[in-house]
Structures are given as structure tokens and as C-alpha cells.
Design an enzyme around this catalytic site. Structure first.
Site, PDB file in Angstrom:
ATOM      1  N   ASN A  83      46.135 -44.083 107.708  1.00 20.98           N
ATOM      2  CA  ASN A  83      45.344 -44.387 106.514  1.00 20.98           C
ATOM      3  C   ASN A  83      46.178 -44.502 105.243  1.00 20.98           C
ATOM      4  O   ASN A  83      45.632 -44.583 104.148  1.00 20.98           O
ATOM      5  CB  ASN A  83      44.257 -43.317 106.310  1.00 20.98           C
ATOM      6  CG  ASN A  83      43.362 -43.181 107.517  1.00 20.98           C
ATOM      7  OD1 ASN A  83      43.458 -42.218 108.268  1.00 20.98           O
ATOM      8  ND2 ASN A  83      42.534 -44.186 107.742  1.00 20.98           N
ATOM      9  N   ILE A  91      46.529 -45.604  99.645  1.00 19.28           N
ATOM     10  CA  ILE A  91      45.682 -44.765 100.489  1.00 19.28           C
ATOM     11  C   ILE A  91      44.319 -45.409 100.673  1.00 19.28           C
ATOM     12  O   ILE A  91      43.734 -45.909  99.710  1.00 19.28           O
ATOM     13  CB  ILE A  91      45.473 -43.382  99.834  1.00 19.28           C
ATOM     14  CG1 ILE A  91      46.814 -42.739  99.525  1.00 19.28           C
ATOM     15  CG2 ILE A  91      44.636 -42.485 100.727  1.00 19.28           C
ATOM     16  CD1 ILE A  91      46.725 -41.616  98.515  1.00 19.28           C
ATOM     17  N   CYS A  92      43.838 -45.390 101.899  1.00 21.81           N
ATOM     18  CA  CYS A  92      42.472 -45.849 102.138  1.00 21.81           C
ATOM     19  C   CYS A  92      41.623 -44.613 102.390  1.00 21.81           C
ATOM     20  O   CYS A  92      41.574 -44.091 103.487  1.00 21.81           O
ATOM     21  CB  CYS A  92      42.432 -46.780 103.347  1.00 21.81           C
ATOM     22  SG  CYS A  92      41.091 -47.950 103.283  1.00 21.81           S
ATOM     23  N   LEU A  93      40.996 -44.121 101.363  1.00 21.71           N
ATOM     24  CA  LEU A  93      40.167 -42.929 101.496  1.00 21.71           C
ATOM     25  C   LEU A  93      38.877 -43.197 100.727  1.00 21.71           C
ATOM     26  O   LEU A  93      38.917 -43.564  99.554  1.00 21.71           O
ATOM     27  CB  LEU A  93      40.916 -41.710 100.923  1.00 21.71           C
ATOM     28  CG  LEU A  93      40.225 -40.353 101.008  1.00 21.71           C
ATOM     29  CD1 LEU A  93      39.989 -39.952 102.458  1.00 21.71           C
ATOM     30  CD2 LEU A  93      41.041 -39.282 100.313  1.00 21.71           C
TER      31      LEU A  93
END
Ligand SMILES: [Zn+2]
Ligand SMILES: [Zn+2]
Ligand SMILES: [Zn+2]
Ligand SMILES: [Zn+2]
Ligand SMILES: [Zn+2]
Ligand SMILES: [Zn+2]
Ligand SMILES: [Zn+2]
Ligand SMILES: [Zn+2]
Lengths: 199, 504
Positions: A83, A91-93
Site C-alpha cells: 500500500n 500512501i494509499c490509505l
């Protein structure tokens, strides 16, 4: 920065600094004296993960519209995680995007990132290569992630075999970072990595 | 040296009354000098005398006088004073304030009587006429508190749902209050006062039969009954209204009550800035999240700029609690008046547009125009932004692709208009507009931090790492690619998920 954000960030910084996690040296935040818009964060890799023993630096940018919009966070320390982009640290959050809520704080962000290290979500990846490896060849993923933790985040699990392979490619005239990225992406197959670097 | 403050203004006094006033002045001076322990905190109030004698239109014949009172004085003392000033016997008059009779033992301070407060002196026999009405005088031990004090105390009760929270500093000056948006005078949110009048003649000489117990009692009409004390008026229904506490109001003042704005008696921190402020907005979510008014204004402004308001079929164009709570939409959209005049107008416009979109309408894609258009027939793809009454720009566009109007399928270049001499001028005009729009468009998008959503054409700001965009408009939520400007797809994921070399 707008007044709202400044006042709130100051409180949040205090909250982080007085938190149990900070006292145990698990999270940390640093900032220039009178600019709260660009912060340096740090989290340690959670135990029993490939990131154990590593200290990961983060760049946190607080928008003027904070806390109505999320802080922009990226990893400064290179990291191998489905991620997190292995190239840019993006960041993919969800909570840093549309799931952000004004009640969240810098502390919750740091703790969420730590939780993300412990619990990746390969189905919603930021780095497709890492995510594929995570799913198809999990042992290889762990080996690579540990290696990156050691090399970039000060972890202490030295892996002579992998270092040797990086050295081999560097001697051919490639830059070390590129060599390591190429090897990591091709499951430490030297021939494949060189092929990737040439293309 | 203590100054003796006494001002008595009798607007319509007979010679006899003047004599009384003179006598009273002498009396008062003696009282003031010899008996009154202190003249601090004295306030000047107005007393409106309602005459008993066959006067049908009280407002024209009423006598208004101003009286200095001491907040520690009780109702009986004030009644005697008013009687003396107006040349009547104390037994002949009763005092009415905010929908209630003032009890003799009632302390003025508890009624929140303050500078410029208006109370009514009505003939006692007028009350007797309504003997079936208010029982307050006979109610032993229960002081007839005015309506606004009652309502406010109920609001505290309501707020104290969770008793474990450390709370209410009522000893301090934080007393709960209503809040109004004062439209004409202050142009801001101000503490407000609830008042009651007769629905028929609008006079404040009115006593309620029962107390309002909820907002509906106050906001909806015909829910609370009572008796009008104005001679000749048979009014039986109460009408509630709000005033700004910050100044004496005049006839033309406009106030809108804001039910979600409250006094922060529990000293809850603002969810946004984490400060504890006196006046706050409490969101209608189950957690009752609190936001100070400054932050609320900024929240509204930001959501307006980013088109994050939600078009609810029942409630209109509104906002939820920013903590992401369920069922937290603000029901009364007047709260958005805090945006200020200019931005509130913009809010209204956006709301109308969203309503229009939800009804199948379109927004003019011409930069700086954005007029809402409701096309007449569903099948027609040609939409014209009509120029009328200062709205509209004349742009003719395709309903489907939002480009300049074209024949045939979307996405194809318009053929040169060879051999179209007949309607040439019209086509040229359209082409000219199209060219203008495109150049504007390209200027706008290059290197910008926001791009219009390919689906709804509303600008979306890029926020955070990757190129995977989600339209921030709740009504749209279209997922698209920042680089390609089309729906997010596997190709985008593989090729440029995050821009190469992209830095924060
Ligand atoms: Zn006002
Ligand atoms: Zn009336
Ligand atoms: Zn605030
Ligand atoms: Zn809430
Ligand atoms: Zn237009
Ligand atoms: Zn089209
Ligand atoms: Zn959209
Ligand atoms: Zn794309």
C-alpha cells in the site's frame, strides 16, 4: 496557515508528544519552530512483521483546510509494502483520502500507518508490483521487505545473499537504488533484474 | 458622590398623573438617598401601561414610561412603583413579561430583565376576565417564570443526557441562551431572546396558558394558546418570535433563530480547533459533536468551495457532522446564514444547481457562467444557456459531453461548415464560443491543482498521493484518472497510478 489549523496542530503535537506511544519511543513527530504546515513524523515497524526494527520517517504536509481535509503523508524512508509506493513513498490509505473525518488527529494517522504496516491490504494496492508479490510469493515479499527495512530503515537483519546480488549489478555500472528496486521487483532473479534495467 | 439616576418619561400623561409623578419623584429621592443600599447594577427598563378604559386600539393609547430598577428588587416592589408612577393603586395592576405574569416574590434578576427590557402593566380586572386562563398567580410556590427562561432551562435538561460528563459551570456567567442570526443590524450570530405576543394583534401583553416545551411549539403556529390582555382583542393564540439581545430592536429588524447554536455550558472542546468557546454549534449526530462558530463558518465555506454540501430531497442543500457521523445532516439550513451575505447567496445558487441536477437539469459548462438549465425535453441534446435577467451567457452546448453543441456522436471533431451558408452565422457564433471556451479551458487546467470532474464538470482538487481521483461531490463520487481525465481503469493503475517523480 489558517488560524484553525495552527491552533489545532499545536494541540495535536502536544497530544502526540505526551502519548504512551511516544513515551515508549514508537511514534515521534518533529517540526520547525513556527511552521506547523510541514512536519516530520516517525514510526517504528511493528513487531513480528518484516518491518520490525526499522524506523520509518514520514513527511506530513498539513493543508490550510486542515482538519476538514486530511494531512498529506508520504514515506520518506523507502519501504517495500503493497500500500506504499516503493518509488515515491505515496500512501494509499482510506483515512488519508475520502474516509478522513475532522475528528481524527495526527496521532491517529501515525497509529493507522503503523497498523497498515502490520496489516497490508493487497486488494487496494498503491504499488502493484509489491502487491502481486505479496499475493503470489509471500515468502519472497517478506524477504524483500525485511531487506529494505535493514537497508533503508536501520533494521538489523542483514542478508548477505541479497546484498551480494545488489553488489553484482552495481558493479555493472547501475545505481544501487535502481539495482535494488529492479531485483526486488523480479524476485531477486539477477538476470531478470538486469533485463528490466536495460529495457 | 453618588449620582441619583431617575428618568421617568410619561408619553401621554394627564395633569393628574404629572402631579403623581412629582410626588413620586420626591419620594423616590428620599428613598434613593436614605434607603437604597447601593445603586450599582441598576438598569433602565420600559413599562407599557395598558389602559382599562374602553380603548380599543391599545398601541395608540398606551403610555410607555421608563423606570430604573434594581435587579434584586422583587415583583411586588416593581408593581408598587409602577402603580405610583402611573397614579393607580397597586391592586389595580398586574405586570406581564414574556408571556407570564410577574409574581410578587419573583426577583427581577431571575427574570433576566435587563437594560431596555419592556414589561407590560395591565389592569387587574383584565386578568380576572380570563379567570379560566392562567393559574399562575394561585399556584403556590411556583413562580411564573417567563417563557424564555423556561425554554432555556429545558434546553439544559435536554443537553444533560449523559450525567457522567463533568459539567455545567452555571455559577459563572455562562447562562444558556437562544441564538439568532441578526440579519439587519449585527449581521452575525448573536444571543437571542424568545418573546411571545398575541397572534391577532401582535401586542406583547399576552399570557400563555401552557409553556412551550419544544422547538415545534415555538416555531410552528397555533400550538400554544393563551389570553390577550389588550382591551378589545379576543386573541387566544400565542405567537413566538426571537430578538437579538445585543441591541434594542426596531420594527424592521430581521432575526432567524438557529436552534443548533447553543451556549457551551458544558465546556466541550471544538471538534475542529480544540478550543473551548462560549457559543457553539451542536451537530444533530448521536455524539452531539460541538464546533465553535468560527470553525463552523470556515467549515461551511470550505464545503461550499469544494462542493461538498449534500443535496437531500427532504432537507435541501446541507452538511453533515464533519466527524463522519451517520444521520447528522443539519435540518434547518438557515444555519448557513453564518456564511455571510455574499457567500450565503452563493450557497443558495449552488443549492439550486444541485437541485436542478437532481431533477435532470444541467449546468452551463462555460467558464464563469455555470448557470443552471432545465432542458425542456429529455431526448434533445442541444442545450442553450439563455441570456435573461442577468443570467446565462448564450453558450449552446451538448447535454451529453458538455462541449459546444455538435451534430452526431460526442467526441468527434466538428466538420468544417462547408456548404452550410444558410445557417452560417449561427454556426460561426457557436464555433467562436467553442474556441473561446477551449482556450479558457486549457489555460485553466495546465499545472493546476484542481481539474473538473469528467463526469459532473465540477472542479475537484487533487489531494494526496495517487492519480486515482474521486470526485468530492457527494452527489457524484465519480472515480477518475487525474492524468487521462477519464474513468479510473486498470490501464491507469498499471501505467501511472502515482505520477513518476511526483512529490508532495
Ligand atoms: Zn443584532
Ligand atoms: Zn391581541
Ligand atoms: Zn473551533
Ligand atoms: Zn458527529
Ligand atoms: Zn452559460
Ligand atoms: Zn456531445
Ligand atoms: Zn463529479
Ligand atoms: Zn490514466
Amino acid at each position: 496557515m489558517a488560524n484553525i489549523a495552527a491552533g489545532r496542530i499545536q494541540r495535536e503535537l502536544r497530544e502526540v508528544m505526551n502519548s504512551d506511544e511516544a513515551i515508549k519511543n514508537q511514534i515521534k513527530i518533529e517540526f520547525p519552530i513556527d511552521d506547523y504546515s510541514e512536519l516530520q513524523g516517525e514510526i517504528i515497524g511493528p513487531p513480528e512483521t518484516p518491518y520490525q526494527g526499522g524506523r520509518f520517517k514520514l513527511h506530513i504536509k498539513v493543508p490550510e483546510t486542515y482538519p476538514f481535509n486530511p494531512p498529506q503523508v508520504k514515506f520518506v524512508t523507502k519501504i517495500w509494502h503493497p500500500n506504499i509506493s516503493s518509488v515515491t513513498g505515496a500512501i494509499c490509505l482510506d483515512i488519508l483520502k475520502d474516509q478522513w473525518a475532522a475528528a481524527m488527529t495526527l496521532r491517529t494517522v501515525l497509529l493507522s500507518l503503523q497498523a497498515l504496516l502490520a496489516d497490508a491490504e493487497p486488494d487496494d494496492p498503491q504499488d502493484a508490483v509489491v502487491a502481486k508479490q505479496y499475493k503470489d510469493d509471500h515468502d519472497e515479499y517478506i524477504r524483500t521487505a525485511k531487506h529494505w527495512t535493514t537497508v533503508y530503515a536501520g533494521g538489523n537483519t542483514k542478508n548477505q545473499e541479497l546484498e551480494q546480488k545488489v553488489k553484482q549489478i552495481v558493479e555493472m555500472g547501475f545505481e544501487e537504488t535502481c539495482a535494488r528496486e529492479a531485483l526486488s521487483s523480479s524476485c531477486w532473479d539477477v538476470a531478470k533484474a538486469i533485463e528490466n534495467l536495460m529495457s | 458622590m453618588r449620582s441619583i439616576s431617575l428618568r421617568v418619561a410619561v408619553l401621554r400623561a394627564s395633569a393628574q398623573q404629572a402631579q403623581f409623578v412629582f410626588v413620586f419623584v420626591c419620594y423616590y429621592v428620599i428613598y434613593e438617598v436614605l434607603l437604597c443600599p447601593s445603586n450599582m447594577d441598576r438598569v433602565l427598563i420600559s413599562v407599557k401601561l395598558i389602559q382599562s378604559q374602553k380603548l380599543s386600539k391599545c398601541a395608540e393609547n398606551a403610555t410607555v414610561m421608563t423606570v430604573h430598577i434594581n435587579p434584586s428588587q422583587n415583583g411586588g416592589e416593581l408593581r408598587s412603583e409602577v402603580a405610583r408612577l402611573s397614579g393607580q393603586s397597586p391592586a389595580d395592576i398586574r405586570l406581564v413579561f414574556a408571556g407570564k405574569l410577574i409574581d410578587d416574590v419573583q426577583i427581577m434578576e431571575d427574570l433576566r430583565i435587563c437594560e431596555n427590557t419592556m414589561i407590560h402593566a395591565v389592569p387587574a380586572q383584565r386578568i380576572q376576565c380570563h379567570s379560566d386562563g392562567p393559574k399562575t398567580i394561585k399556584d403556590e410556590g411556583v413562580k411564573p417564570q417567563p417563557v424564555h427562561v423556561l425554554m432555556e432551562s429545558r434546553i439544559i435538561d435536554e443537553d444533560q443526557r449523559s450525567p457522567e460528563t463533568p459539567d455545567v459551570d452555571l455559577a459563572s456567567s455562562l447562562h444558556p441562551s437562544f441564538y439568532v442570526y441578526c440579519k439587519s443590524h449585527c449581521r452575525s450570530v448573536q444571543p437571542g431572546k424568545l418573546r411571545v405576543c398575541c397572534q391577532t394583534c401582535k401586542d406583547n401583553a399576552f399570557i400563555v396558558k401552557e409553556d412551550p416545551v419544544c422547538w415545534d411549539d415555538v416555531i410552528l403556529s397555533n400550538r400554544i394558546s393563551g389570553s390577550c390582555l389588550v382591551p378589545g382583542c379576543q386573541g387566544q393564540k400565542a405567537e413566538f418570535f426571537f430578538k437579538c439581545s445585543s441591541h434594542a430592536s426596531s420594527v424592521n429588524d430581521q432575526f432567524t433563530v438557529l436552534p443548533l447554536v447553543k451556549t457551551n455550558t458544558r465546556r466541550v472542546i471544538c471538534i475542529t480547533c480544540a478550543d473551548i468557546l462560549t457559543s457553539v454549534l451542536v451537530f444533530p449526530c448521536s455524539a452531539s459533536h460541538v464546533m465553535c462558530l468560527d470553525c463552523f463558518r470556515q467549515y461551511c465555506r470550505l464545503c461550499l468551495d469544494e462542493r461538498r454540501f449534500i443535496q437531500s430531497p427532504e432537507l435541501g442543500y446541507t452538511l453533515p457532522c464533519p466527524a463522519g457521523c451517520e444521520d447528522s445532516l443539519i435540518k434547518d439550513t438557515h444555519h448557513f446564514l453564518v456564511l455571510g451575505k455574499e457567500q450565503y447567496a452563493r450557497y443558495k445558487r449552488f443549492g439550486t444547481e444541485e437541485y436542478l441536477l437532481s431533477e435532470g437539469g444541467v449546468l452551463c459548462p462555460s467558464p464563469g457562467c455555470g448557470a443552471g438549465i432545465l432542458p425542456e425535453s429529455d431526448g434533445e441534446s442541444r442545450v442553450e444557456c439563455l441570456q435573461e435577467e442577468g443570467f446565462g451567457c448564450g453558450f449552446v452546448f451538448c447535454r451529453n459531453c458538455h462541449e459546444a453543441y455538435h451534430e452526431g456522436e460526442c467526441g468527434q471533431r466538428i466538420e468544417e461548415p462547408h456548404g452550410q451558408r444558410g445557417s452560417g452565422s449561427e454556426v460561426d457564433m457557436e464555433r467562436e464560443r467553442r474556441a473561446r471556451w477551449e482556450s479558457e479551458e486549457s489555460k485553466r487546467t495546465i499545472g493546476e491543482t484542481s481539474k473538473p470532474c469528467p463526469n459532473c464538470k465540477v472542479p475537484v482538487e487533487r489531494n494526496g498521493g495517487c492519480m486515482h481521483m474521486i470526485c468530492s461531490r457527494t452527489q457524484c463520487k465519480y472515480e477518475w484518472c487525474w492524468i487521462c481525465g477519464i474513468e479510473w481503469n486498470m490501464g491507469c493503475l498499471e501505467d501511472h497510478w502515482f505520477g513518476a517523480g511526483f512529490l508532495l
